[in-house]
Design an enzyme around this catalytic site. Structure first.
Site, PDB file in Angstrom:
ATOM      1  N   THR A 133      58.419  64.867  64.220  1.00 45.82           N
ATOM      2  CA  THR A 133      58.335  65.765  65.371  1.00 45.82           C
ATOM      3  C   THR A 133      56.996  66.507  65.426  1.00 45.82           C
ATOM      4  O   THR A 133      56.352  66.699  64.388  1.00 45.82           O
ATOM      5  CB  THR A 133      59.489  66.792  65.277  1.00 45.82           C
ATOM      6  OG1 THR A 133      59.248  67.861  66.181  1.00 45.82           O
ATOM      7  CG2 THR A 133      59.607  67.394  63.882  1.00 45.82           C
ATOM      8  N   ASP A 134      56.638  66.967  66.620  1.00 48.85           N
ATOM      9  CA  ASP A 134      55.425  67.802  66.757  1.00 48.85           C
ATOM     10  C   ASP A 134      55.641  69.192  66.166  1.00 48.85           C
ATOM     11  O   ASP A 134      54.675  69.928  65.951  1.00 48.85           O
ATOM     12  CB  ASP A 134      55.000  67.899  68.230  1.00 48.85           C
ATOM     13  CG  ASP A 134      56.033  68.545  69.155  1.00 48.85           C
ATOM     14  OD1 ASP A 134      57.169  68.838  68.710  1.00 48.85           O
ATOM     15  OD2 ASP A 134      55.709  68.746  70.349  1.00 48.85           O
ATOM     16  N   GLU A 135      56.913  69.549  65.893  1.00 47.87           N
ATOM     17  CA  GLU A 135      57.190  70.924  65.446  1.00 47.87           C
ATOM     18  C   GLU A 135      56.613  71.214  64.062  1.00 47.87           C
ATOM     19  O   GLU A 135      56.476  72.364  63.677  1.00 47.87           O
ATOM     20  CB  GLU A 135      58.698  71.198  65.489  1.00 47.87           C
ATOM     21  CG  GLU A 135      59.250  70.940  66.880  1.00 47.87           C
ATOM     22  CD  GLU A 135      60.645  71.487  67.132  1.00 47.87           C
ATOM     23  OE1 GLU A 135      61.065  72.419  66.450  1.00 47.87           O
ATOM     24  OE2 GLU A 135      61.298  70.959  68.050  1.00 47.87           O
ATOM     25  N   TYR A 159      64.292  73.797  60.373  1.00 49.28           N
ATOM     26  CA  TYR A 159      64.231  72.395  60.837  1.00 49.28           C
ATOM     27  C   TYR A 159      62.826  71.826  60.652  1.00 49.28           C
ATOM     28  O   TYR A 159      62.648  70.778  60.021  1.00 49.28           O
ATOM     29  CB  TYR A 159      64.649  72.304  62.317  1.00 49.28           C
ATOM     30  CG  TYR A 159      64.263  70.991  62.974  1.00 49.28           C
ATOM     31  CD1 TYR A 159      64.829  69.792  62.555  1.00 49.28           C
ATOM     32  CD2 TYR A 159      63.316  70.934  64.001  1.00 49.28           C
ATOM     33  CE1 TYR A 159      64.467  68.575  63.141  1.00 49.28           C
ATOM     34  CE2 TYR A 159      62.951  69.736  64.592  1.00 49.28           C
ATOM     35  CZ  TYR A 159      63.525  68.555  64.154  1.00 49.28           C
ATOM     36  OH  TYR A 159      63.159  67.359  64.733  1.00 49.28           O
ATOM     37  N   LYS A 163      61.428  68.797  58.193  1.00 49.22           N
ATOM     38  CA  LYS A 163      60.776  67.581  58.690  1.00 49.22           C
ATOM     39  C   LYS A 163      59.361  67.465  58.105  1.00 49.22           C
ATOM     40  O   LYS A 163      58.906  66.373  57.756  1.00 49.22           O
ATOM     41  CB  LYS A 163      60.707  67.583  60.228  1.00 49.22           C
ATOM     42  CG  LYS A 163      62.038  67.396  60.931  1.00 49.22           C
ATOM     43  CD  LYS A 163      62.702  66.055  60.677  1.00 49.22           C
ATOM     44  CE  LYS A 163      61.987  64.890  61.330  1.00 49.22           C
ATOM     45  NZ  LYS A 163      62.750  63.622  61.173  1.00 49.22           N
TER      46      LYS A 163
HETATM   47  P1  NAD Z   1      70.322  63.504  66.771  1.00 48.67           P
HETATM   48  O1  NAD Z   1      70.695  64.780  66.099  1.00 48.67           O
HETATM   49  O2  NAD Z   1      70.768  63.236  68.164  1.00 48.67           O
HETATM   50  O3  NAD Z   1      70.827  62.244  65.896  1.00 48.67           O
HETATM   51  C1  NAD Z   1      70.699  62.199  64.511  1.00 48.67           C
HETATM   52  C2  NAD Z   1      71.555  61.042  63.999  1.00 48.67           C
HETATM   53  O4  NAD Z   1      71.386  60.984  62.570  1.00 48.67           O
HETATM   54  C3  NAD Z   1      73.058  61.223  64.258  1.00 48.67           C
HETATM   55  O5  NAD Z   1      73.614  60.000  64.726  1.00 48.67           O
HETATM   56  C4  NAD Z   1      73.629  61.583  62.893  1.00 48.67           C
HETATM   57  O6  NAD Z   1      74.971  61.158  62.718  1.00 48.67           O
HETATM   58  C5  NAD Z   1      72.670  60.864  61.960  1.00 48.67           C
HETATM   59  N1  NAD Z   1      72.599  61.471  60.626  1.00 48.67           N
HETATM   60  C6  NAD Z   1      72.460  62.784  60.322  1.00 48.67           C
HETATM   61  N2  NAD Z   1      72.432  62.946  58.986  1.00 48.67           N
HETATM   62  C7  NAD Z   1      72.530  61.710  58.436  1.00 48.67           C
HETATM   63  C8  NAD Z   1      72.544  61.228  57.108  1.00 48.67           C
HETATM   64  N3  NAD Z   1      72.453  62.054  56.053  1.00 48.67           N
HETATM   65  N4  NAD Z   1      72.645  59.895  56.902  1.00 48.67           N
HETATM   66  C9  NAD Z   1      72.766  59.040  57.957  1.00 48.67           C
HETATM   67  N5  NAD Z   1      72.771  59.439  59.229  1.00 48.67           N
HETATM   68  C10 NAD Z   1      72.646  60.768  59.472  1.00 48.67           C
HETATM   69  O7  NAD Z   1      68.732  63.429  66.662  1.00 48.67           O
HETATM   70  P2  NAD Z   1      67.670  62.772  67.662  1.00 48.67           P
HETATM   71  O8  NAD Z   1      67.329  63.758  68.706  1.00 48.67           O
HETATM   72  O9  NAD Z   1      68.119  61.429  68.039  1.00 48.67           O
HETATM   73  O10 NAD Z   1      66.412  62.656  66.687  1.00 48.67           O
HETATM   74  C11 NAD Z   1      66.173  61.479  65.936  1.00 48.67           C
HETATM   75  C12 NAD Z   1      64.925  61.684  65.104  1.00 48.67           C
HETATM   76  O11 NAD Z   1      63.820  61.973  65.955  1.00 48.67           O
HETATM   77  C13 NAD Z   1      65.030  62.863  64.131  1.00 48.67           C
HETATM   78  O12 NAD Z   1      64.404  62.491  62.929  1.00 48.67           O
HETATM   79  C14 NAD Z   1      64.255  63.981  64.822  1.00 48.67           C
HETATM   80  O13 NAD Z   1      63.697  64.858  63.878  1.00 48.67           O
HETATM   81  C15 NAD Z   1      63.192  63.179  65.553  1.00 48.67           C
HETATM   82  N6  NAD Z   1      62.662  63.801  66.784  1.00 48.67           N
HETATM   83  C16 NAD Z   1      63.515  64.265  67.748  1.00 48.67           C
HETATM   84  C17 NAD Z   1      62.973  64.789  68.930  1.00 48.67           C
HETATM   85  C18 NAD Z   1      63.870  65.270  70.046  1.00 48.67           C
HETATM   86  O14 NAD Z   1      63.371  65.826  71.020  1.00 48.67           O
HETATM   87  N7  NAD Z   1      65.176  65.063  69.981  1.00 48.67           N
HETATM   88  C19 NAD Z   1      61.592  64.843  69.107  1.00 48.67           C
HETATM   89  C20 NAD Z   1      60.757  64.354  68.094  1.00 48.67           C
HETATM   90  C21 NAD Z   1      61.304  63.822  66.945  1.00 48.67           C
HETATM   91  P1  TYD Z   2      65.632  72.645  72.225  1.00 48.77           P
HETATM   92  O1  TYD Z   2      66.128  71.666  73.233  1.00 48.77           O
HETATM   93  O2  TYD Z   2      66.594  73.248  71.257  1.00 48.77           O
HETATM   94  O3  TYD Z   2      64.425  71.925  71.452  1.00 48.77           O
HETATM   95  P2  TYD Z   2      63.333  72.565  70.411  1.00 48.77           P
HETATM   96  O4  TYD Z   2      63.776  73.897  69.980  1.00 48.77           O
HETATM   97  O5  TYD Z   2      63.378  71.541  69.321  1.00 48.77           O
HETATM   98  O6  TYD Z   2      62.030  72.588  71.177  1.00 48.77           O
HETATM   99  O7  TYD Z   2      64.930  73.828  72.990  1.00 48.77           O
HETATM  100  C1  TYD Z   2      63.844  73.616  73.871  1.00 48.77           C
HETATM  101  C2  TYD Z   2      63.354  74.964  74.325  1.00 48.77           C
HETATM  102  O8  TYD Z   2      64.373  75.578  75.129  1.00 48.77           O
HETATM  103  C3  TYD Z   2      63.100  75.927  73.180  1.00 48.77           C
HETATM  104  O9  TYD Z   2      61.938  76.713  73.494  1.00 48.77           O
HETATM  105  C4  TYD Z   2      64.328  76.788  73.133  1.00 48.77           C
HETATM  106  C5  TYD Z   2      64.787  76.836  74.585  1.00 48.77           C
HETATM  107  N1  TYD Z   2      66.248  76.948  74.797  1.00 48.77           N
HETATM  108  C6  TYD Z   2      66.762  77.926  75.646  1.00 48.77           C
HETATM  109  O10 TYD Z   2      66.011  78.724  76.258  1.00 48.77           O
HETATM  110  N2  TYD Z   2      68.131  78.008  75.822  1.00 48.77           N
HETATM  111  C7  TYD Z   2      68.983  77.165  75.172  1.00 48.77           C
HETATM  112  O11 TYD Z   2      70.235  77.308  75.334  1.00 48.77           O
HETATM  113  C8  TYD Z   2      68.450  76.150  74.313  1.00 48.77           C
HETATM  114  C9  TYD Z   2      69.344  75.191  73.588  1.00 48.77           C
HETATM  115  C10 TYD Z   2      67.066  76.072  74.162  1.00 48.77           C
END
Ligand code: NAD
Ligand code: TYD
Length: 357
Positions: A133-135, A159, A163
């Site tokens: 992630t960019d975070e 989080y 990561k």
């Molecule tokens: P998500 O929370 O929707 O899905 C995570 C999946 O991992 C779930 O299916 C869960 O059951 C599985 N999981 C959790 N712990 C596990 C373990 N110990 N062993 C096996 N499986 C396990 O997450 P997502 O949004 O699909 O993100 C996927 C990846 O992308 C993550 O690594 C996250 O850090 C990264 N990412 C997400 C975003 C975003 O905006 N969602 C952006 C950048 C990077």
């Molecule tokens: P989120 O979707 O949780 O992603 P991340 O924190 O990983 O960027 O949140 C996106 C942005 O929206 C973040 O600045 C927090 C804000 N946010 C709200 O304002 N209200 C909400 O209920 C949630 C879930 C997020």
């Protein structure tokens, strides 16, 4: 040939598996623990498809990993599995440490043992792709340039710290043991099958249910947003052509303050599913207490990926967010099914027990 994907019952992993099998006959072994965020319903269209082999299990289970790797002999392992929600990491960081750090460590060790035993050709062709992630780069001021791959790591939430730790482990396993790794650091994704605890799906689902749309703090925190299918295409590109050991930032060139996102979702719903009383969904917006340690701004410079691999997002925010809202309107059963008991407990903890401002 086969690839092994971890976490492919989650939002991005499942989109990746669906897109992968739509474009290739190379089978996918999907190792997922099925936490609250894992949902096999998302993969319902693959039921009975021999190219998708689902295994419920933990990335930290070395024995299981060893047997899966030996049995399926994947040419690549893609690590999507993680605990992914910042607010949950604030309420309870333990699972984040266990899965994101310890789990990634154990996965790397299992993969290293498998990779070490491959014949020379298989060893050279093998890839371990880590999805991050960019975070990890921390928070920017309004005028700072966007994150490049050279930006120092300054994670601020449990989080992002977990990561960041996993990214460092992946880097070290390459540097020390020669494991052929690739890392992608992507901005906020949105699109179909997004669990409604994250900003965009939560706003859609709450709006339709007539509930408050909780905006943290002043709503002026900025994120870069990328349509999930564009993230998946970037990962395919990096897997196929990325230089071993390199990091690639992935983003949508699309920075927006949260309140603008919420207003856009409301405007689309006003157009596509107008309220009976003629009022706008905007009237449901409610400013609530800010997230502790809330990062102010993320912005991604995805120039390296474009220069080296020619990748660019296919969707603009306007096209992607419209598709997303349309998808949620067309799939109320999927939403109802993910709103399980565990989800309701979370809503109680995060939005009901914490007082609104
Ligand atoms: P998500 O929370 O929707 O899905 C995570 C999946 O991992 C779930 O299916 C869960 O059951 C599985 N999981 C959790 N712990 C596990 C373990 N110990 N062993 C096996 N499986 C396990 O997450 P997502 O949004 O699909 O993100 C996927 C990846 O992308 C993550 O690594 C996250 O850090 C990264 N990412 C997400 C975003 C975003 O905006 N969602 C952006 C950048 C990077
Ligand atoms: P989120 O979707 O949780 O992603 P991340 O924190 O990983 O960027 O949140 C996106 C942005 O929206 C973040 O600045 C927090 C804000 N946010 C709200 O304002 N209200 C909400 O209920 C949630 C879930 C997020």
């Amino acid at each position: 040939m086969t690839i092994l994907i971890t976490g492919a019952a989650g939002f991005i992993g499942a989109n990746f598996a669906l897109d992968w099998l739509a474009g290739s006959d190379e089978s996918v072994v999907n190792l997922d623990k099925l936490t609250y965020a894992g949902n096999l319903e998302t993969l319902a269209s693959l039921r009975g498809d021999a190219r998708h082999i689902f295994v419920q299990g933990d990335i930290g289970d070395g024995e299981l990993l060893a047997s899966l790797l030996a049995k399926h002999q994947p040419r690549a392992v893609l690590n999507f599995a993680a605990e992914s929600h910042v607010d949950r990491s604030i309420h309870g960081p333990e699972d984040f440490i266990q899965t994101n750090i310890v789990g990634t460590f154990r996965l790397l060790e299992s993969v290293r043992a498998y990779w070490s035993g491959l014949p020379a050709e298989g060893k050279a062709a093998f890839r371990f792709l880590h999805v991050s992630t960019d975070e990890v780069y921390g928070s920017l001021s309004a005028t700072d340039p966007a994150f490049t791959e050279q930006h120092r790591y300054e994670p601020n939430s449990p989080y992002s710290a977990s990561k960041a730790a996993s990214d460092h482990l992946v880097r070290a396993w390459h540097h020390t043991y020669g494991l052929p790794v690739l890392t992608t650091n992507c901005s906020n994704n949105y699109g179909p099958y997004h669990f409604p605890e994250k900003l965009i799906p939560l706003m859609i689902v709450n709006a339709l249910a007539g509930k408050a749309l909780p905006v943290y703090g002043d709503g002026m925190q900025v994120r870069d947003w990328l349509y999930v299918k564009d993230h998946c295409s970037a990962i395919r590109e990096v897997l196929a052509h990325g230089r071993v050991g390199e990091v690639y930032n992935v983003g949508g060139w699309n920075e927006k303050p949260n309140i603008e996102i919420v207003n856009t979702v409301c405007a689309l719903l006003d157009e596509l599913r107008p309220k009976a009383d003629g009022s706008s969904y905007r009237s449901q917006i409610s400013y609530v207490k800010d997230r502790p340690g809330h990062d102010r701004r993320y912005a991604i410079d995805a120039g390296k990926l474009e220069r080296e691999l020619g990748w660019k997002p296919a969707e603009t925010f306007d096209t992607g967010i419209r598709k997303t809202v349309q998808w949620y309107l067309a799939n109320p059963e999927w939403v109802a099914n993910v709103q399980s008991g565990a989800y309701r407990d979370w809503v109680q903890t995060q939005y009901v027990e914490t007082a609104a401002t």
